[in-house]
Design a protein around this motif. Structure first.
Motif, PDB file in Angstrom:
ATOM      1  N   VAL A  31      12.113  13.934  -2.743  1.00  0.00           N
ATOM      2  CA  VAL A  31      11.929  14.000  -1.296  1.00  0.00           C
ATOM      3  C   VAL A  31      10.946  12.921  -0.840  1.00  0.00           C
ATOM      4  N   LEU A  32       9.857  12.768  -1.572  1.00  0.00           N
ATOM      5  CA  LEU A  32       8.869  11.736  -1.257  1.00  0.00           C
ATOM      6  C   LEU A  32       9.502  10.349  -1.263  1.00  0.00           C
ATOM      7  N   ALA A  33      10.227  10.030  -2.319  1.00  0.00           N
ATOM      8  CA  ALA A  33      10.827   8.701  -2.449  1.00  0.00           C
ATOM      9  C   ALA A  33      11.871   8.436  -1.367  1.00  0.00           C
ATOM     10  N   VAL A  34      12.694   9.421  -1.066  1.00  0.00           N
ATOM     11  CA  VAL A  34      13.750   9.219  -0.070  1.00  0.00           C
ATOM     12  C   VAL A  34      13.169   9.062   1.332  1.00  0.00           C
ATOM     13  N   LEU A  35      12.290   9.983   1.730  1.00  0.00           N
ATOM     14  CA  LEU A  35      11.770   9.938   3.095  1.00  0.00           C
ATOM     15  C   LEU A  35      10.856   8.736   3.333  1.00  0.00           C
ATOM     16  N   VAL A  36       9.926   8.494   2.428  1.00  0.00           N
ATOM     17  CA  VAL A  36       9.023   7.360   2.609  1.00  0.00           C
ATOM     18  C   VAL A  36       9.779   6.048   2.409  1.00  0.00           C
ATOM     19  N   GLY A  37      10.716   6.022   1.476  1.00  0.00           N
ATOM     20  CA  GLY A  37      11.530   4.826   1.282  1.00  0.00           C
ATOM     21  C   GLY A  37      12.341   4.489   2.525  1.00  0.00           C
ATOM     22  N   LEU A  38      12.919   5.496   3.162  1.00  0.00           N
ATOM     23  CA  LEU A  38      13.661   5.279   4.401  1.00  0.00           C
ATOM     24  C   LEU A  38      12.737   4.780   5.510  1.00  0.00           C
ATOM     25  N   GLY A  39      11.562   5.383   5.627  1.00  0.00           N
ATOM     26  CA  GLY A  39      10.585   4.931   6.617  1.00  0.00           C
ATOM     27  C   GLY A  39      10.146   3.499   6.371  1.00  0.00           C
ATOM     28  N   LEU A  40       9.923   3.145   5.108  1.00  0.00           N
ATOM     29  CA  LEU A  40       9.540   1.768   4.771  1.00  0.00           C
ATOM     30  C   LEU A  40      10.666   0.788   5.083  1.00  0.00           C
ATOM     31  N   LEU A  41      11.895   1.173   4.812  1.00  0.00           N
ATOM     32  CA  LEU A  41      13.026   0.311   5.113  1.00  0.00           C
ATOM     33  C   LEU A  41      13.111   0.047   6.621  1.00  0.00           C
ATOM     34  N   ILE A  42      12.929   1.071   7.422  1.00  0.00           N
ATOM     35  CA  ILE A  42      12.937   0.911   8.877  1.00  0.00           C
ATOM     36  C   ILE A  42      11.779   0.018   9.310  1.00  0.00           C
ATOM     37  N   TYR A  43      10.606   0.231   8.731  1.00  0.00           N
ATOM     38  CA  TYR A  43       9.431  -0.587   9.067  1.00  0.00           C
ATOM     39  C   TYR A  43       9.660  -2.059   8.714  1.00  0.00           C
ATOM     40  N   ILE A  44      10.213  -2.307   7.543  1.00  0.00           N
ATOM     41  CA  ILE A  44      10.463  -3.681   7.110  1.00  0.00           C
ATOM     42  C   ILE A  44      11.485  -4.357   8.030  1.00  0.00           C
ATOM     43  N   MET A  45      12.556  -3.639   8.356  1.00  0.00           N
ATOM     44  CA  MET A  45      13.579  -4.211   9.236  1.00  0.00           C
ATOM     45  C   MET A  45      13.005  -4.487  10.626  1.00  0.00           C
ATOM     46  N   ALA A  46      12.199  -3.562  11.151  1.00  0.00           N
ATOM     47  CA  ALA A  46      11.595  -3.766  12.472  1.00  0.00           C
ATOM     48  C   ALA A  46      10.631  -4.947  12.456  1.00  0.00           C
ATOM     49  N   GLY A 104       0.815  -1.210   0.000  1.00  0.00           N
ATOM     50  CA  GLY A 104       0.000   0.000   0.000  1.00  0.00           C
ATOM     51  C   GLY A 104       0.845   1.254   0.000  1.00  0.00           C
ATOM     52  N   CYS A 105       1.916   1.267   0.796  1.00  0.00           N
ATOM     53  CA  CYS A 105       2.805   2.438   0.833  1.00  0.00           C
ATOM     54  C   CYS A 105       3.520   2.637  -0.497  1.00  0.00           C
ATOM     55  N   LEU A 106       4.008   1.543  -1.086  1.00  0.00           N
ATOM     56  CA  LEU A 106       4.674   1.666  -2.382  1.00  0.00           C
ATOM     57  C   LEU A 106       3.709   2.181  -3.447  1.00  0.00           C
ATOM     58  N   SER A 107       2.486   1.674  -3.439  1.00  0.00           N
ATOM     59  CA  SER A 107       1.479   2.149  -4.400  1.00  0.00           C
ATOM     60  C   SER A 107       1.123   3.609  -4.129  1.00  0.00           C
ATOM     61  N   LEU A 108       1.105   3.987  -2.864  1.00  0.00           N
ATOM     62  CA  LEU A 108       0.807   5.378  -2.515  1.00  0.00           C
ATOM     63  C   LEU A 108       1.927   6.302  -2.980  1.00  0.00           C
ATOM     64  N   ILE A 109       3.183   5.854  -2.886  1.00  0.00           N
ATOM     65  CA  ILE A 109       4.306   6.656  -3.405  1.00  0.00           C
ATOM     66  C   ILE A 109       4.137   6.878  -4.903  1.00  0.00           C
ATOM     67  N   VAL A 110       3.810   5.815  -5.622  1.00  0.00           N
ATOM     68  CA  VAL A 110       3.604   5.928  -7.069  1.00  0.00           C
ATOM     69  C   VAL A 110       2.433   6.870  -7.354  1.00  0.00           C
ATOM     70  N   SER A 111       1.363   6.699  -6.604  1.00  0.00           N
ATOM     71  CA  SER A 111       0.176   7.532  -6.785  1.00  0.00           C
ATOM     72  C   SER A 111       0.492   9.010  -6.542  1.00  0.00           C
ATOM     73  N   ILE A 112       1.196   9.288  -5.471  1.00  0.00           N
ATOM     74  CA  ILE A 112       1.525  10.686  -5.166  1.00  0.00           C
ATOM     75  C   ILE A 112       2.479  11.257  -6.206  1.00  0.00           C
ATOM     76  N   SER A 113       3.397  10.433  -6.720  1.00  0.00           N
ATOM     77  CA  SER A 113       4.296  10.943  -7.762  1.00  0.00           C
ATOM     78  C   SER A 113       3.512  11.290  -9.026  1.00  0.00           C
ATOM     79  N   TYR A 114       2.479  10.497  -9.348  1.00  0.00           N
ATOM     80  CA  TYR A 114       1.622  10.858 -10.482  1.00  0.00           C
ATOM     81  C   TYR A 114       0.822  12.122 -10.177  1.00  0.00           C
ATOM     82  N   ALA A 115       0.341  12.264  -8.953  1.00  0.00           N
ATOM     83  CA  ALA A 115      -0.404  13.470  -8.575  1.00  0.00           C
ATOM     84  C   ALA A 115       0.487  14.706  -8.662  1.00  0.00           C
ATOM     85  N   ILE A 116       1.736  14.569  -8.253  1.00  0.00           N
ATOM     86  CA  ILE A 116       2.686  15.682  -8.375  1.00  0.00           C
ATOM     87  C   ILE A 116       2.848  16.072  -9.830  1.00  0.00           C
TER      88      ILE A 116
END
Length: 189
Positions: free
Chosen positions: A157-172, A126-138
């Motif tokens: 900025v969207l890809a870096v920050l959300v990607g970093l958050g997702l990486l932390i979430y996946i590792m946790a 869902g987060c990955l799809s939301l990143i794609v969706s927001i990039s299209y909205a931009i």
């Protein structure tokens, strides 16, 4: 005597921790679902784009991709929330069977592990799809990425920050699954 008390409180604390984690998953997914509906309401095919260059305007195909990625994102968050709610319902139902120890439930650790993993996978998709969706909205609002400028900065900025958050979430999540469930599975054998 103390050893028996500490052993009996450990499963109940684990059960309450899982219920709290499941509540958090559902709450976060609800926020993302609201964001998707807001995105639907602001998606306009003929939106005014900052800048006057016609080549920077998006085509109808980009708007279609935006809508599809929003639907995939919504479906993934709904999938994740439904699994989490099912786990919570199961835990609470099992907890209520024993009137004396209503915070302790004997739960199949493999079922709980796969349920939490399925919920986590749904959230990540869902987060990955939301990143794609927001990039299209931009791109709909600011112009295509190939034109440069604010759209590139916003997507980066969207890809870096959300990607970093997702990486932390996946590792946790991986750490939680291995740290909490592997010792339980080994103890059961």
């Amino acid at each position: 005597m103390d050893g028996a008390n500490s052993t009996s409180t450990q499963p109940s604390s684990r059960t309450s921790i899982h219920v709290t984690a499941i509540d958090s998953i559902v709450n976060v997914n609800s926020l993302f679902t609201i964001a998707i509906f807001i995105g639907f309401s602001f998606t306009v095919p003929k939106a005014h784009i900052v800048g006057n260059t016609q080549s920077c305007h998006v085509g109808i195909e980009t708007v279609r991709r935006l809508i599809v990625s929003e639907i995939v994102s919504f479906s993934s968050f709904l999938f994740s929330s439904l699994i989490a709610q099912s786990l919570k319902l199961t835990i609470n139902s099992l907890n209520s069977l024993d009137p004396i120890e209503h915070l302790k439930a004997d739960i199949n650790s493999s079922a709980l592990k796969f349920g939490l993993l399925g919920s986590a996978v749904g959230s990540v998709v869902g987060c990955l799809s939301l990143i794609v969706s927001i990039s299209y909205a931009i791109q709909v609002k600011l112009g295509v990425i190939s034109c440069g400028g604010e759209s590139v900065f916003a997507v980066a900025v969207l890809a870096v920050l959300v990607g970093l958050g997702l990486l932390i979430y996946i590792m946790a999540t991986i750490l939680h699954l291995f740290h909490c469930f592997i010792p339980q599975i080994m103890a059961d054998k």
